[in-house]
Design a protein around this motif. Structure first.
Motif, short mmCIF file in Angstrom:
data_model
loop_
_atom_site.label_atom_id
_atom_site.label_comp_id
_atom_site.label_asym_id
_atom_site.label_seq_id
_atom_site.Cartn_x
_atom_site.Cartn_y
_atom_site.Cartn_z
N LEU A 109 36.70 -19.99 30.57
CA LEU A 109 36.91 -19.99 29.12
C LEU A 109 38.07 -19.05 28.76
N ARG A 110 38.06 -17.88 29.36
CA ARG A 110 39.13 -16.91 29.09
C ARG A 110 40.49 -17.45 29.50
N ALA A 111 40.55 -18.10 30.65
CA ALA A 111 41.81 -18.67 31.13
C ALA A 111 42.34 -19.75 30.20
N LYS A 112 41.41 -20.49 29.57
CA LYS A 112 41.80 -21.56 28.64
C LYS A 112 41.98 -21.05 27.21
N LYS A 113 41.86 -19.71 27.04
CA LYS A 113 41.97 -19.09 25.72
C LYS A 113 40.94 -19.65 24.73
N LEU A 114 39.76 -19.94 25.24
CA LEU A 114 38.63 -20.38 24.43
C LEU A 114 37.73 -19.18 24.12
N PRO A 115 36.84 -19.29 23.14
CA PRO A 115 35.93 -18.17 22.86
C PRO A 115 35.10 -17.78 24.09
N THR A 116 34.83 -16.51 24.23
CA THR A 116 34.01 -16.01 25.33
C THR A 116 32.74 -15.38 24.75
N PRO A 117 31.71 -15.19 25.58
CA PRO A 117 30.44 -14.66 25.05
C PRO A 117 30.57 -13.24 24.50
N LYS A 118 29.69 -12.92 23.56
CA LYS A 118 29.63 -11.56 23.01
C LYS A 118 29.00 -10.59 24.02
N TYR A 119 28.10 -11.12 24.81
CA TYR A 119 27.45 -10.36 25.89
C TYR A 119 27.25 -11.29 27.06
N MET A 120 27.18 -10.71 28.26
CA MET A 120 26.75 -11.48 29.42
C MET A 120 25.59 -10.74 30.07
N PHE A 121 24.46 -11.43 30.17
CA PHE A 121 23.25 -10.88 30.78
C PHE A 121 23.07 -11.51 32.15
N ILE A 122 23.04 -10.69 33.18
CA ILE A 122 22.95 -11.16 34.56
C ILE A 122 21.63 -10.69 35.15
N SER A 123 20.91 -11.60 35.78
CA SER A 123 19.61 -11.26 36.34
C SER A 123 19.52 -11.70 37.80
N GLY A 124 19.06 -10.79 38.66
CA GLY A 124 18.71 -11.15 40.04
C GLY A 124 19.86 -11.68 40.89
N ARG A 125 21.10 -11.19 40.62
CA ARG A 125 22.23 -11.68 41.41
C ARG A 125 23.20 -10.52 41.69
N ARG A 126 23.56 -10.35 42.96
CA ARG A 126 24.52 -9.31 43.31
C ARG A 126 25.85 -9.57 42.60
N ALA A 127 26.65 -8.54 42.44
CA ALA A 127 27.96 -8.68 41.81
C ALA A 127 28.81 -9.68 42.62
N PRO A 128 29.67 -10.44 41.95
CA PRO A 128 30.35 -11.56 42.62
C PRO A 128 31.31 -11.16 43.73
N HIS A 129 31.80 -9.92 43.72
CA HIS A 129 32.75 -9.51 44.77
C HIS A 129 32.04 -9.10 46.07
N ILE A 130 30.71 -9.08 46.06
CA ILE A 130 29.96 -8.72 47.28
C ILE A 130 29.54 -10.00 47.99
N PRO A 131 30.10 -10.27 49.17
CA PRO A 131 29.76 -11.52 49.87
C PRO A 131 28.31 -11.55 50.33
N ILE A 132 27.79 -12.77 50.51
CA ILE A 132 26.42 -12.95 50.99
C ILE A 132 26.45 -13.01 52.51
N ASP A 133 25.77 -12.08 53.14
CA ASP A 133 25.81 -12.02 54.61
C ASP A 133 24.77 -12.94 55.25
N ASN A 134 23.59 -12.98 54.69
CA ASN A 134 22.51 -13.80 55.28
C ASN A 134 22.52 -15.20 54.65
N GLN A 135 23.33 -16.11 55.20
CA GLN A 135 23.50 -17.43 54.60
C GLN A 135 22.40 -18.38 55.05
N LEU A 136 21.89 -19.15 54.08
CA LEU A 136 20.71 -19.97 54.33
C LEU A 136 20.93 -21.47 54.10
#
Length: 248
Positions: A109-136
């Motif tokens: 959305l940001r790249a397309k210059k569209l509205p972005t959320p007022k808040y982002m609530f993240i639950s039960g997920r590691r930060a995106p820059h941390i790779p997943i080591d135990n792949q299933l």
């Protein structure tokens, strides 16, 4: 202004609000669907409208092809979201895989210059820059069933039902593929605040991995833990919803 109503398969509004002051877009976890948020509206003020995202291949979209590639997901989902983004302020909530999806949607959305959320609530997920080591995503069916049992939220009778598992495991495998094959790319942090949640006994994400979400905002960051495991809010969503409402 006429309020947009949805015919999009991507967006489920279980309890429409005639004049919402805010929309809460909810992104579900792996192997679940929009129905994860079916009752959330009952715990929210009537002027907050829950818009639950529905990925293909499950529930109302059971006959559609499962998605395992990010480009396929983001282009279609972002296109269908666009009519909803200019009417009312909105926030994102994403649990597990849903947390990663709403992060990438916000970037799009940001790249397309569209509205972005007022808040982002993240639950039960590691930060995106941390790779997943135990792949299933290529693990045996039995390993996947054991993982589901560990996460909680799936009744034992379902886990032991072979016919149900034959329907369910391809969805889980596709969602794990999407989650585990994600490749992080460096971009500027968001300006809106991020709030992160986890169950204290969650084996899928630890406190350090969750706290790393702070790097993805120049706004405020907060972190909250709740009793329970990976699906800590399943039985009593009102506790989590109360925590979200404090920010809105």
């Amino acid at each position: 202004m006429n309020k947009t109503t949805t015919t999009s398969p991507w967006i489920k509004i279980f309890q429409p609000s005639s004049h919402p002051k805010l929309r809460l877009f909810c992104f579900h976890s792996s192997a679940s669907g929009a129905s994860l948020f079916r009752l959330w509206g009952k715990h929210l003020p009537s002027n907050i409208e829950v818009c639950a995202i529905q990925l293909p291949g499950r529930e109302t979209r059971i006959k559609e092809t499962l998605i395992t590639k990010w480009d396929d997901l983001l282009s279609s989902l972002t296109k269908d979201l666009q009519p909803f983004l200019t009417e009312y302020p909105f926030v994102f909530f994403g649990h597990s895989l849903g947390g990663l999806i709403c992060f990438e949607v916000a970037r799009k959305l940001r790249a397309k210059k569209l509205p972005t959320p007022k808040y982002m609530f993240i639950s039960g997920r590691r930060a995106p820059h941390i790779p997943i080591d135990n792949q299933l995503h290529q693990a045996s069916n039995q390993t996947l069933i054991s993982t589901l049992r560990e996460y909680g939220g799936t009744p034992e009778a379902v886990l032991e039902n072979q016919d149900l598992m034959e329907l369910f495991l391809p969805i889980l495998r596709a969602d794990f593929t999407l989650n585990e094959k994600y490749i992080y790319s460096l971009e500027a942090p968001f300006e809106f605040p991020i709030v992160a949640f986890r169950g204290i006994n969650d084996t899928a994400v630890n406190l350090q991995q969750l706290s790393e979400w702070e790097k993805h905002t120049v706004g405020n960051f907060a972190l909250h833990e709740f009793p329970g495991g990976h699906m800590f809010f399943l039985q009593q969503p009102e506790t989590l919803i109360e925590a979200i409402l404090k920010f809105m």
